[in-house]
Structure formats: structure tokens, C-alpha cells
Write a protein that holds these residues in place. Structure first.
Motif, PDB file in Angstrom:
ATOM      1  N   THR A 145       0.526  -1.351  -0.200  1.00  0.00           N
ATOM      2  CA  THR A 145      -0.239   0.175   0.293  1.00  0.00           C
ATOM      3  C   THR A 145       0.331   0.827   0.117  1.00  0.00           C
ATOM      4  O   THR A 145       2.628   1.367   0.422  1.00  0.00           O
ATOM      5  N   GLN A 147       0.434   3.992   1.836  1.00  0.00           N
ATOM      6  CA  GLN A 147       1.012   3.880   3.041  1.00  0.00           C
ATOM      7  C   GLN A 147       2.236   2.990   3.635  1.00  0.00           C
ATOM      8  O   GLN A 147       3.252   3.184   4.510  1.00  0.00           O
ATOM      9  N   ALA A 148       2.427   2.093   3.562  1.00  0.00           N
ATOM     10  CA  ALA A 148       3.500   0.652   4.065  1.00  0.00           C
ATOM     11  C   ALA A 148       4.426   1.908   3.070  1.00  0.00           C
ATOM     12  O   ALA A 148       5.725   1.639   3.913  1.00  0.00           O
ATOM     13  N   GLN A 150       5.101   4.369   2.525  1.00  0.00           N
ATOM     14  CA  GLN A 150       6.024   5.697   2.577  1.00  0.00           C
ATOM     15  C   GLN A 150       6.306   5.685   4.545  1.00  0.00           C
ATOM     16  O   GLN A 150       7.473   6.961   4.998  1.00  0.00           O
ATOM     17  N   ASP A 151       6.114   4.890   5.036  1.00  0.00           N
ATOM     18  CA  ASP A 151       5.607   4.841   6.587  1.00  0.00           C
ATOM     19  C   ASP A 151       6.070   3.001   6.721  1.00  0.00           C
ATOM     20  O   ASP A 151       4.681   3.416   7.647  1.00  0.00           O
ATOM     21  N   SER A 154       4.473   2.131  10.382  1.00  0.00           N
ATOM     22  CA  SER A 154       2.766   1.605   9.732  1.00  0.00           C
ATOM     23  C   SER A 154       2.415   0.346   9.481  1.00  0.00           C
ATOM     24  O   SER A 154       1.583  -0.491  10.578  1.00  0.00           O
TER      25      SER A 154
END
Length: 169
Positions: A145, A147-148, A150-151, A154
Motif C-alpha cells: 500500500t 502507506q506502507a 511511505q511509513d 505503519s
């Protein structure tokens, strides 16, 4: 052992580098990837993490049994593979050098378990560490994802708990 996480971030013992598989990868990271044969995909296709220690910070050893457990990982598919101290797959005939999302089956709370060790535990999916010496685990999350990517913080990384060492399970 492979160091494609070199210069990266440590999350619960799993080390990954945002630059792996990107144009931002510097010469040291690119050389490490080339030497270990990772053949890193573009980070939109896969992100990679290495684990060299158990949850207590002890090196992963061939003669020990480990319970690997986790939940839903943020991607379409994932795998965890054992690599021997020489950066190659352990040289054994067990035909069990990795586990993936299709093998673990999810419980009622989307939790899963597998085991890494020199002998099969018939009740769990198994990663054979026979002939691996001091080894590491590589987690690959495919089609992660945004989000994964980028961070990394998380990501709900799998736990690696030492169950026993020696012949007993």
C-alpha cells in the motif's frame, strides 16, 4: 548476510531501506543488492525487510525453532524466506525455504503463525533452517500500500519468538 537494509530503518528487528528498488539508492546499497542477488523490484512492486535476530535480540540459529506470527500485512501478497549466512538459500532438500500469504491461513482475528527451524512441526507452515547456520529471514511485501511504502512504522511486522533450541520442539 545480506545488508540491503543497510542505512535503513529498524522496526521490531525487521530492517528495511526506503531507497531499495528506487532511483535514490546510493552506490553502497546498489552494490549490496547486486552482491546478495536480491534483484529488487521497484518499490511500488515490492518492499523488502531483513531480520537477523529473534524478539529477544539473539541471532537466528539453525538449531533453534522459532514461531513467526503476525496479522494482515499491507500488500496484495507477501513471503518470508530463510537465507543462510552465505546469502544463499540453505542447501537442504526439505523443499520448505519460505512461507507465504497463501500457506498460513488466517484465524478469526486475521492472525497467522508459521515456524522456522531444522525440523518440521506438522501443525504449522514451515521454513526449514537445516544447513543454514546463523541465518536471516527476508520479508517481501508485494504490491504494498502507499502507506506502507511511505511509513514503515505503519506496518504490523511479524514477531519472531524463539521456542526452543536443540532437538526438542
Amino acid at each position: 548476510m545480506k545488508h540491503f537494509g543497510a542505512g535503513g530503518e529498524d522496526h521490531e528487528g525487521w530492517i528495511g531501506n526506503h531507497a531499495t528498488g528506487s532511483r535514490e539508492a546510493g552506490p553502497v546499497l546498489r552494490a549490496s543488492v547486486a552482491l546478495t542477488g536480491l534483484l529488487a523490484l521497484n518499490r511500488s512492486q515490492a518492499i523488502y525487510f531483513t531480520r537477523k535476530v529473534d524478539d529477544l535480540g539473539e541471532p537466528l540459529r539453525e538449531d533453534c525453532h522459532y514461531r513467526i506470527s503476525g496479522g494482515v500485512l499491507p500488500g496484495r501478497w507477501w513471503s518470508i524466506t530463510a537465507y543462510a549466512a552465505d546469502n544463499y538459500l540453505p542447501r537442504n532438500t526439505d523443499d520448505a525455504l519460505s512461507v507465504d500469504a497463501s500457506e498460513v491461513g488466517f484465524g478469526a482475528k486475521a492472525q497467522w503463525q508459521a515456524e522456522a527451524g531444522p525440523a518440521r512441526n506438522p501443525s504449522l507452515p514451515w521454513i526449514s533452517t537445516r544447513a543454514a547456520g546463523t541465518f536471516d529471514l527476508t520479508l517481501r511485501i508485494y504490491s504494498p500500500t502507499p502507506q506502507a511504502r511511505q511509513d514503515f512504522a505503519s506496518i504490523p511486522f511479524p514477531k519472531v519468538e524463539r521456542v526452543s533450541c536443540g532437538d526438542s520442539l
